[in-house]
Design a protein around this motif. Sequence first.
Motif, PDB file in Angstrom:
ATOM      1  N   GLY A  81     -12.222  32.006   3.506  1.00 46.46           N
ATOM      2  CA  GLY A  81     -12.932  31.945   4.777  1.00 46.46           C
ATOM      3  C   GLY A  81     -12.818  30.590   5.444  1.00 46.46           C
ATOM      4  O   GLY A  81     -12.454  30.484   6.623  1.00 46.46           O
ATOM      5  N   SER A  82     -13.100  29.538   4.691  1.00 44.51           N
ATOM      6  CA  SER A  82     -13.014  28.199   5.277  1.00 44.51           C
ATOM      7  C   SER A  82     -11.570  27.825   5.579  1.00 44.51           C
ATOM      8  O   SER A  82     -11.283  27.169   6.587  1.00 44.51           O
ATOM      9  N   MET A  83     -10.638  28.273   4.754  1.00 41.92           N
ATOM     10  CA  MET A  83      -9.236  27.969   5.017  1.00 41.92           C
ATOM     11  C   MET A  83      -8.713  28.757   6.212  1.00 41.92           C
ATOM     12  O   MET A  83      -7.855  28.265   6.954  1.00 41.92           O
ATOM     13  N   ALA A  84      -9.215  29.947   6.433  1.00 39.21           N
ATOM     14  CA  ALA A  84      -8.823  30.704   7.623  1.00 39.21           C
ATOM     15  C   ALA A  84      -9.195  29.918   8.881  1.00 39.21           C
ATOM     16  O   ALA A  84      -8.409  29.823   9.825  1.00 39.21           O
ATOM     17  N   LYS A  85     -10.386  29.331   8.885  1.00 47.53           N
ATOM     18  CA  LYS A  85     -10.819  28.513  10.031  1.00 47.53           C
ATOM     19  C   LYS A  85      -9.901  27.307  10.206  1.00 47.53           C
ATOM     20  O   LYS A  85      -9.539  26.947  11.335  1.00 47.53           O
ATOM     21  N   ARG A  86      -9.534  26.660   9.111  1.00 52.20           N
ATOM     22  CA  ARG A  86      -8.639  25.494   9.194  1.00 52.20           C
ATOM     23  C   ARG A  86      -7.260  25.877   9.695  1.00 52.20           C
ATOM     24  O   ARG A  86      -6.659  25.151  10.477  1.00 52.20           O
ATOM     25  N   VAL A  87      -6.748  27.011   9.225  1.00 51.29           N
ATOM     26  CA  VAL A  87      -5.429  27.466   9.673  1.00 51.29           C
ATOM     27  C   VAL A  87      -5.467  27.728  11.178  1.00 51.29           C
ATOM     28  O   VAL A  87      -4.560  27.322  11.912  1.00 51.29           O
TER      29      VAL A  87
END
Length: 194
Positions: A81-87
Motif C-alpha cells: 500500500g505505501s509503496m503503491a503511493k510512492r510509485v
Amino acid sequence: MTANLCLTQEHGADQLLSDNPFALLVGMLLDQQIPMEVAFGGPKKIADRIGGFDAATIADYDPDEFAALCSQTPAIHRFPGSMAKRVQALAQVIVDEYGGDATALWSDGANGADVLRRLKALPGFGEQKAKIFLALLGKQYGVTPTGWRAAAGDYGKAGTHMSVADVKDAGSLQKVRSYKKEMKAAAKATKAKG
C-alpha cells in the motif's frame, strides 16, 4: 542504450528493466527491506496487471485501484500500500517534470553531479539510493555522464560488489549479498561497542 540486465534472475522481468528506464527507476524505488530480486521484479508484476509500464498511465491510475493491484498476491513489496503511493508519486514527478520520460533525468548532457542531484530530488530517493542508481546507470545501462563515478562515490568504483549496480549474474548477486551481510555485521558490532 541497450542494456542486458540480470537483476531479478527472471528473463521477463529483467527484459522489462533493460528496455524501460522508468521500470528500472521504480525497481530502485522498491529496493528496500526486501530482497533486491523481489524489488526489481515489482515493475513486471505491475506491467502484467495493467498491460504495460508507463509513467503517465501509472500517475493517472485511481490510487485505491493501484494500491489493490500492487497488493495482489504476489505483492510488489512487503508494504504494498505505501509503496503503491510512492510509485504513483514517482510517476507523477516523471510526468510533470520530465514529460513522462525517465531518461530525461540524464539524457540532456548533464554531468554526474547534476544527475545525482536530480535523482535525490525524486520521491523515495535519498543520497545512498541515488548514488546506487547512478552507479547502476553507469556500470550497466550505458549512461556515463562526465563525473558519474565520482558522483556515485564508492558505488561507482570498478570491480566492486557492493550493490545492485554490480549484479550481472547469479555469482555477482551472491558476492553483493555477502558484502551486504558483512556490512550489516560490522555495523551491528560497532553499535554494540558504542
